[in-house]
Design a protein around this motif. Sequence first.
Motif, PDB file in Angstrom:
ATOM      1  N   THR A  37       0.831  -1.201   0.000  1.00 32.20           N
ATOM      2  CA  THR A  37       0.000   0.000   0.000  1.00 32.20           C
ATOM      3  C   THR A  37       0.866   1.251   0.000  1.00 32.20           C
ATOM      4  OG1 THR A  37      -1.750  -1.204   1.163  1.00 32.20           O
ATOM      5  CG2 THR A  37      -1.867   1.206   1.191  1.00 32.20           C
ATOM      6  N   ILE A  40       2.144   1.779  -3.522  1.00 33.09           N
ATOM      7  CA  ILE A  40       1.100   2.265  -4.428  1.00 33.09           C
ATOM      8  C   ILE A  40       0.792   3.732  -4.156  1.00 33.09           C
ATOM      9  CG2 ILE A  40      -1.383   2.080  -4.909  1.00 33.09           C
ATOM     10  CD1 ILE A  40       0.330   0.053  -6.405  1.00 33.09           C
ATOM     11  N   ASN A  43       3.498   5.762  -5.531  1.00 34.73           N
ATOM     12  CA  ASN A  43       3.790   5.415  -6.920  1.00 34.73           C
ATOM     13  C   ASN A  43       5.269   5.066  -7.115  1.00 34.73           C
ATOM     14  OD1 ASN A  43       3.076   4.871  -9.573  1.00 34.73           O
ATOM     15  ND2 ASN A  43       3.544   6.948 -10.261  1.00 34.73           N
ATOM     16  N   VAL A  60       1.418   1.088 -14.035  1.00 31.38           N
ATOM     17  CA  VAL A  60       0.754  -0.211 -14.201  1.00 31.38           C
ATOM     18  C   VAL A  60       1.568  -1.336 -13.577  1.00 31.38           C
ATOM     19  CG1 VAL A  60      -0.062  -1.882 -15.913  1.00 31.38           C
ATOM     20  CG2 VAL A  60      -0.445   0.547 -16.282  1.00 31.38           C
ATOM     21  N   TRP A  63       0.913  -1.526  -9.900  1.00 32.33           N
ATOM     22  CA  TRP A  63      -0.408  -2.095  -9.591  1.00 32.33           C
ATOM     23  C   TRP A  63      -0.423  -3.610  -9.787  1.00 32.33           C
ATOM     24  CZ3 TRP A  63      -4.164  -0.083  -6.869  1.00 32.33           C
ATOM     25  CH2 TRP A  63      -4.214   1.297  -6.716  1.00 32.33           C
ATOM     26  N   TYR A  66       1.281  -5.012  -6.833  1.00 32.50           N
ATOM     27  CA  TYR A  66       0.385  -4.920  -5.675  1.00 32.50           C
ATOM     28  C   TYR A  66      -0.633  -6.062  -5.692  1.00 32.50           C
ATOM     29  CZ  TYR A  66      -2.548  -2.753  -2.096  1.00 32.50           C
ATOM     30  OH  TYR A  66      -3.266  -2.499  -0.944  1.00 32.50           O
TER      31      TYR A  66
END
Length: 122
Positions: A37, A40, A43, A60, A63, A66
């Motif tokens: 987290t 993310i 970034n 991307v 993500w 993640y």
Amino acid sequence: MGNQIKKSFRYYSPNQIPPEERGINIVLSLALLIYGTYGIVNNDFYIPARFTKGMSLTGVSAWIMYAAFLCAVLNLLSVVVDHYDERNNEFSYKRFARFTQVSGWALFFLAILSTIVIAIIG
């Protein structure tokens, strides 16, 4: 007695996962969730490496990584949930664990590959 139907019951004992293993799984899943987290939100999803300086994933790729981390979290927590579930459904937990394991590794390698491809293309 005649046509009495005899029911045969097999003895079933639910899984007993040691408290240490449950604790480790909970701590690891929380650590992965927090680390992922954090990556993310900023970034900048940093993946350390042993012999190099590691890799930073953004966009991307971050993500996708993640999602791989979430698979690992679900895999670890499924062991804990299985301990408290007294129903005879260990096969379902094993199937779920296998699914999250395979999905997690596939997403992990896809995130790494997408970072390399983006670096080459772009």
